[in-house]
Design an enzyme around this catalytic site. Structure first.
Site: not given
Length: 240
Positions: A8-9, A83, A148, A152
């Site tokens: 996710g850069a 990420n 979500y 997480k």
């Protein structure tokens, strides 16, 4: 030169982390989805000194190819930052199975696939740092963000368990439980909703991606050499 792979850069915390690692002299391989067709993400990452690679973290073969390409160019990977993530807002009863699976695949399966791809190399070198970007909702739970929150929460448990498994091989595994940050994931909030959320934060504001990047860089460094298996809250003192 130390080597980091960041998923996710191309935006948000992943982009900020890429910049921070580059400034500290690391070689950075930035994985991103490549779903935009303009090529601007690749050009921008290249301009920063990041080596960009399109990879679908849901897809085992795509992940394996990305890490195979990285390890064909580098002797070892010193740090993995998991990420990449997506969110879903809505009532659980209205969520389709396909939407649930997609979110879980990106947020949790993606971390598993990327971690699995790097572990053999890290174990061989008996060193490495894996940093997972979790969320306060994984600890507290959020209405209308059940999937979500579950993903997480799973990532936080994944962190604690894996740290025990690979600690004897010299590999550290930690997570950051992020609060509300100024990223595209929170761009849907109306101004009044944002203000209401800021009123629950002791510091009275959203976090900046660069502040998360600073903690990621610390966890990757030798300064954190005796820190593993922890989920560090980075939420400005939120009281929800």
């Amino acid at each position: 030169m130390k080597v980091a792979v960041i998923t996710g850069a191309s935006k948000g915390i992943g982009l900020a982390a890429s910049k921070a690692f580059i400034l500290q002299g690391w070689k950075v391989y930035g994985l991103y989805s490549g779903k935009t067709t303009s090529g601007q993400e690749e050009k921008y990452l290249l301009s920063l000194g990041v080596s960009p690679m399109i990879a679908d973290v849901e897809n085992p073969s795509s992940v394996e190819e990305a890490f195979r390409n990285t390890l064909s160019a580098e002797d070892r990977i010193d740090c993995l930052v998991n990420n990449a993530g997506i969110s879903h807002i809505g009532l659980l009863q209205d969520m389709s199975v396909e939407e649930w699976d997609h979110l879980m695949n990106v947020n949790l399966r993606g971390a598993f696939l990327c971690t699995r791809a790097v572990l053999k190399n890290m174990i061989h070198h008996r060193q490495g740092s894996i940093i997972n970007i979790s969320s306060m909702w994984g600890e507290k739970g959020a209405s209308t963000e059940v999937a979500y929150s579950a993903s997480k929460g799973g990532l936080s448990a994944f962190t604690k368990a894996l740290a025990k498994e690979v600690g004897p091989s010299g590999i550290r595994v930690n997570a950051i439980s992020c609060g509300a940050f100024e990223t595209s994931m929170n761009a849907f909030l109306r101004q009044e909703e944002k203000a209401d959320l800021e009123n629950t934060i002791a510091l009275g504001r959203f976090g900046e991606p660069s502040e998360a990047a600073d903690l990621i860089l610390y966890l990757a460094s030798e300064k954190a050499s005796y820190l593993t298996g922890v989920v560090i809250p980075l939420d400005g003192g939120i009281s929800l």
